[in-house]
Design a protein around this motif. Structure first.
Motif, mmCIF file in Angstrom:
data_model
loop_
_atom_site.group_PDB
_atom_site.id
_atom_site.type_symbol
_atom_site.label_atom_id
_atom_site.label_comp_id
_atom_site.label_asym_id
_atom_site.label_seq_id
_atom_site.Cartn_x
_atom_site.Cartn_y
_atom_site.Cartn_z
ATOM 1 N N GLY A 172 162.442 -34.080 96.176
ATOM 2 C CA GLY A 172 161.616 -35.227 95.843
ATOM 3 C C GLY A 172 161.218 -35.994 97.089
ATOM 4 N N HIS A 215 155.781 -41.684 88.794
ATOM 5 C CA HIS A 215 156.526 -40.494 89.188
ATOM 6 C C HIS A 215 155.687 -39.270 88.841
ATOM 7 N N CYS A 237 154.516 -44.397 94.467
ATOM 8 C CA CYS A 237 154.489 -43.068 93.846
ATOM 9 C C CYS A 237 155.598 -42.204 94.430
ATOM 10 N N PHE A 238 156.284 -41.482 93.563
ATOM 11 C CA PHE A 238 157.303 -40.524 93.978
ATOM 12 C C PHE A 238 156.926 -39.181 93.379
ATOM 13 N N LEU A 297 165.079 -38.326 88.294
ATOM 14 C CA LEU A 297 164.101 -39.106 87.529
ATOM 15 C C LEU A 297 164.692 -40.426 87.073
ATOM 16 N N ILE A 315 165.077 -42.847 90.075
ATOM 17 C CA ILE A 315 163.805 -43.458 90.447
ATOM 18 C C ILE A 315 163.416 -44.512 89.423
ATOM 19 N N ALA A 342 160.964 -44.808 87.217
ATOM 20 C CA ALA A 342 159.560 -45.228 87.218
ATOM 21 C C ALA A 342 159.120 -45.656 85.824
#
Length: 219
Positions: free
Chosen positions: A40, A49, A98-99, A130, A133, A135
């Motif tokens: 990632g 994401h 943004c990832f 996920l 993060i 998101a």
């Protein structure tokens, strides 16, 4: 790294751009001088994401960065640049809000594709990243990533036919997320680039951070 440690470490690694949680690939099928995985990459505090399939499809085996090198990866990165998520070099862009990561991060020999078994092995690694993060908006690219995201993070999968032409740029409420599938660029029609750009610009233009609460109630 033990997967259970990711959530406790997230605040300490947010300045790292590539592999912010120090994941290690659970298997290696590449040659001695080849990259073992494409981890990632991007803004670990992101609200968006982007989720791809594996390096052989969406790129990064040489650069180590998702959505580089391949035709599909370059097309997706063009969207990120148009909506303001990406700047800088194309082989190592600077991502803001943004990832990007893959459901299958491990690289494979050029003549191999992932098996159902290898996808299953990597599922828990992707899921842990996920959730670390955390998101608001999930952007799965292509059929495999979209199927996984709809199945695991929404209650909608049984209600929706996996028709990427119809799901492309559509907003789908999930369990704590808003999901916006993206058809793989290799199959895009003339208007599909504009459709996803317009959808992202519309989301950015509203209070999308309310997505978490709304999506939990609806999904």
């Amino acid at each position: 790294m033990i997967l259970g440690d990711l959530l406790t470490l997230v605040k300490n690694v947010t300045e790292r751009t590539s592999n912010p949680f120090g994941l290690r690939p659970p298997f290696d099928r590449t040659g001695a001088d080849e990259r073992t995985a494409v981890f990632g990459y991007g803004d670990a505090n992101a609200d968006f994401h982007l989720i791809g399939d594996y390096p052989g499809v969406h790129g990064g085996a040489s650069t180590g960065v998702p959505f580089t090198e391949t035709e599909a990866g370059v097309a997706i990165q063009a969207i990120l640049r148009e909506v303001g998520f990406a700047t800088g070099p194309r082989d190592r862009p600077v991502l803001e809000n943004c990832f990007a990561s893959y459901i299958h991060m491990c690289c494979l020999p050029a003549d191999e594709t992932p098996t159902d078994e290898s996808y299953a092995t990597l599922e828990r690694y992707f899921d842990a990243e996920l959730r670390a993060i955390n998101a608001h908006i999930l952007l799965p690219v292509g059929e495999r990533a979209t199927d996984h995201v709809l199945r695991e993070y929404t209650t909608q999968r049984d209600r929706l036919e996996l028709d990427m032409a119809r799901l492309h740029a559509r907003e789908i409420r999930g369990r704590g997320f808003l999901v916006v599938p993206i058809r793989d660029p290799t199959g895009w029609e003339d208007t599909e680039h504009e459709a996803i750009v317009s959808r992202l610009e519309a989301i950015l233009g509203r209070d999308y951070r309310q997505t978490k609460g709304v999506a939990t109630m609806v999904g």
